[in-house]
Design a protein around this motif. Structure first.
Motif, PDB file in Angstrom:
ATOM      1  N   THR A  28       0.836  -1.188   0.000  1.00 46.19           N
ATOM      2  CA  THR A  28       0.000   0.000   0.000  1.00 46.19           C
ATOM      3  C   THR A  28       0.870   1.237   0.000  1.00 46.19           C
ATOM      4  O   THR A  28       2.053   1.192   0.331  1.00 46.19           O
ATOM      5  N   ALA A  29       0.262   2.326  -0.412  1.00 47.06           N
ATOM      6  CA  ALA A  29       1.027   3.569  -0.471  1.00 47.06           C
ATOM      7  C   ALA A  29       1.512   3.976   0.919  1.00 47.06           C
ATOM      8  O   ALA A  29       0.790   3.856   1.892  1.00 47.06           O
ATOM      9  N   ASP A  36       7.945   7.391  -6.221  1.00 49.31           N
ATOM     10  CA  ASP A  36       8.145   7.885  -7.584  1.00 49.31           C
ATOM     11  C   ASP A  36       6.961   7.488  -8.465  1.00 49.31           C
ATOM     12  O   ASP A  36       6.522   8.271  -9.315  1.00 49.31           O
ATOM     13  N   VAL A  37       6.488   6.261  -8.256  1.00 53.04           N
ATOM     14  CA  VAL A  37       5.395   5.718  -9.064  1.00 53.04           C
ATOM     15  C   VAL A  37       4.343   5.127  -8.146  1.00 53.04           C
ATOM     16  O   VAL A  37       4.663   4.382  -7.217  1.00 53.04           O
ATOM     17  N   GLN A  38       3.089   5.459  -8.399  1.00 52.38           N
ATOM     18  CA  GLN A  38       1.971   4.885  -7.650  1.00 52.38           C
ATOM     19  C   GLN A  38       1.072   4.113  -8.612  1.00 52.38           C
ATOM     20  O   GLN A  38       0.428   4.697  -9.477  1.00 52.38           O
ATOM     21  N   VAL A  39       1.056   2.796  -8.478  1.00 56.76           N
ATOM     22  CA  VAL A  39       0.161   1.958  -9.273  1.00 56.76           C
ATOM     23  C   VAL A  39      -1.163   1.826  -8.533  1.00 56.76           C
ATOM     24  O   VAL A  39      -1.197   1.539  -7.329  1.00 56.76           O
ATOM     25  N   VAL A  40      -2.251   2.015  -9.255  1.00 52.79           N
ATOM     26  CA  VAL A  40      -3.600   1.821  -8.725  1.00 52.79           C
ATOM     27  C   VAL A  40      -4.241   0.747  -9.596  1.00 52.79           C
ATOM     28  O   VAL A  40      -4.514   0.978 -10.771  1.00 52.79           O
ATOM     29  N   SER A  70      10.985   4.131  -6.913  1.00 49.61           N
ATOM     30  CA  SER A  70      10.162   3.450  -5.915  1.00 49.61           C
ATOM     31  C   SER A  70       8.751   3.294  -6.475  1.00 49.61           C
ATOM     32  O   SER A  70       8.201   4.231  -7.056  1.00 49.61           O
ATOM     33  N   VAL A  71       8.194   2.087  -6.334  1.00 48.37           N
ATOM     34  CA  VAL A  71       6.874   1.790  -6.888  1.00 48.37           C
ATOM     35  C   VAL A  71       5.971   1.292  -5.774  1.00 48.37           C
ATOM     36  O   VAL A  71       6.207   0.227  -5.189  1.00 48.37           O
ATOM     37  N   ASP A  72       4.944   2.050  -5.446  1.00 46.46           N
ATOM     38  CA  ASP A  72       3.946   1.630  -4.478  1.00 46.46           C
ATOM     39  C   ASP A  72       2.697   1.154  -5.207  1.00 46.46           C
ATOM     40  O   ASP A  72       2.457   1.543  -6.358  1.00 46.46           O
ATOM     41  N   VAL A  73       1.913   0.326  -4.526  1.00 52.21           N
ATOM     42  CA  VAL A  73       0.724  -0.262  -5.145  1.00 52.21           C
ATOM     43  C   VAL A  73      -0.484  -0.062  -4.252  1.00 52.21           C
ATOM     44  O   VAL A  73      -0.415  -0.299  -3.042  1.00 52.21           O
ATOM     45  N   TYR A  74      -1.579   0.357  -4.857  1.00 55.93           N
ATOM     46  CA  TYR A  74      -2.862   0.442  -4.156  1.00 55.93           C
ATOM     47  C   TYR A  74      -3.843  -0.506  -4.821  1.00 55.93           C
ATOM     48  O   TYR A  74      -4.082  -0.430  -6.031  1.00 55.93           O
ATOM     49  N   ALA A  75      -4.392  -1.414  -4.019  1.00 53.52           N
ATOM     50  CA  ALA A  75      -5.413  -2.342  -4.516  1.00 53.52           C
ATOM     51  C   ALA A  75      -6.775  -1.677  -4.380  1.00 53.52           C
ATOM     52  O   ALA A  75      -7.207  -1.354  -3.268  1.00 53.52           O
TER      53      ALA A  75
END
Length: 230
Positions: A28-29, A36-40, A70-75
C-alpha cells in the motif's frame, strides 16, 4: 451514455468466463512519503482481496524495468463479485485515492490498471465526466496530467463500446495500453473462454509493463493540477 452501457454490459461480457485466481500480495502507499510511481490496480471478478494474478505479474515486471524508482501499489477496494454494477464502488474508491495522490504527492507518476471487471473500473475513471450509474466521483480534468500511463487487460469496453480506451478516451487514450488476449469473449467477439484467464501466460503483463516503463522514462512529473505532461 457510454459508461452506463459499460457498467451494465460488463455482466454479460464476464458472466460466462471463469477467472482463475491465486493469492495476491499487495503493498500500500506509504503514508509518510511519496513514491516515484503509484500503481492503482483493480482485480478481476472472483479474485481475492489485493490486485490479483494479472496485477501481481504486471507490477513485478514493472518494478524490474524501473529499478531506480520506488513503486507503491494500491489495490482498489471493491467487491469484485458477480454483482457487476458494484464496479462503480471500485471506481469511486479509485477516484478518491487518485485525487488524494495527485494533491498530496504531485510529483508522483500515477499508473492506472485493471483486469476484466477491474478494467471496467478503470474505464469509468477514464471515460465518465459526470456521475453515472453509481459512480459519483469523476476525476477532475487536471488529474489526467498526473497519470503517466494506463494498462488494462480483458477490457469489456472493447466489445461493448466498439473500441479500446486508446480511441475512446481523449484524456487518457494516448497514454493507454488496452490488451485483449486473442478471442477472449470479454473483450472481443470470440469464444475462447480460457483466453480470459491467460493474460500472464500470454506475456501481456510483460508487454504492458514495458509500455508503462517507457512512458515513465519519457513523461516529466507535474507539480500542480494545472500542470501539463506529455
Amino acid at each position: 451514455m457510454k459508461m452506463n452501457r459499460v457498467l451494465i454490459g460488463v455482466a454479460a461480457a464476464i458472466v460466462s468466463c471463469a477467472t482463475l485466481v491465486a493469492p495476491a500480495v499487495t503493498a500500500t502507499a506509504h503514508a509518510d512519503s511519496c513514491p516515484d510511481v503509484q500503481v492503482v490496480f483493480a482485480r478481476g471478478t472472483g479474485e481475492p482481496v489485493g490486485i490479483g494474478r494479472v496485477g501481481d505479474a504486471f507490477v513485478d515486471e514493472l518494478r524490474s524495468r524501473v529499478p531506480d524508482k520506488s513503486v507503491d501499489v494500491y489495490a482498489v477496494n471493491y467487491p469484485a463479485t458477480r454483482d457487476f454494477l458494484r464496479a462503480a464502488d471500485g471506481a469511486n474508491d479509485a477516484s478518491l485515492f487518485v485525487q488524494n495522490i495527485a494533491t498530496t504527492c504531485p510529483d508522483t507518476s500515477i499508473v492506472l490498471g485493471g483486469y476484466s471487471q477491474g478494467a471496467a473500473v478503470i474505464d469509468a475513471l477514464a471515460l465518465a465526466q459526470t456521475p453515472t450509474l453509481g459512480f459519483t466521483r469523476p476525476l477532475p480534468a487536471g488529474v489526467a496530467d498526473h497519470v503517466a500511463a494506463v494498462a488494462v487487460f480483458g477490457n469489456p469496453s472493447i466489445r461493448l463500446l466498439g473500441g479500446p480506451l486508446t480511441t475512446l478516451s481523449p484524456a487518457y487514450g494516448g497514454k493507454t495500453i488496452d490488451l485483449c488476449n486473442g478471442a477472449d469473449p470479454v473483450c472481443s467477439n470470440g469464444n475462447d473462454v480460457a483466453a480470459h484467464s491467460l493474460y500472464v501466460q500470454s506475456g501481456m503483463a510483460t508487454q504492458a509493463a514495458q509500455f508503462v516503463a517507457d512512458r515513465l522514462a519519457t513523461t516529466a512529473p507535474v507539480t500542480t493540477l494545472a500542470g501539463r505532461t506529455g
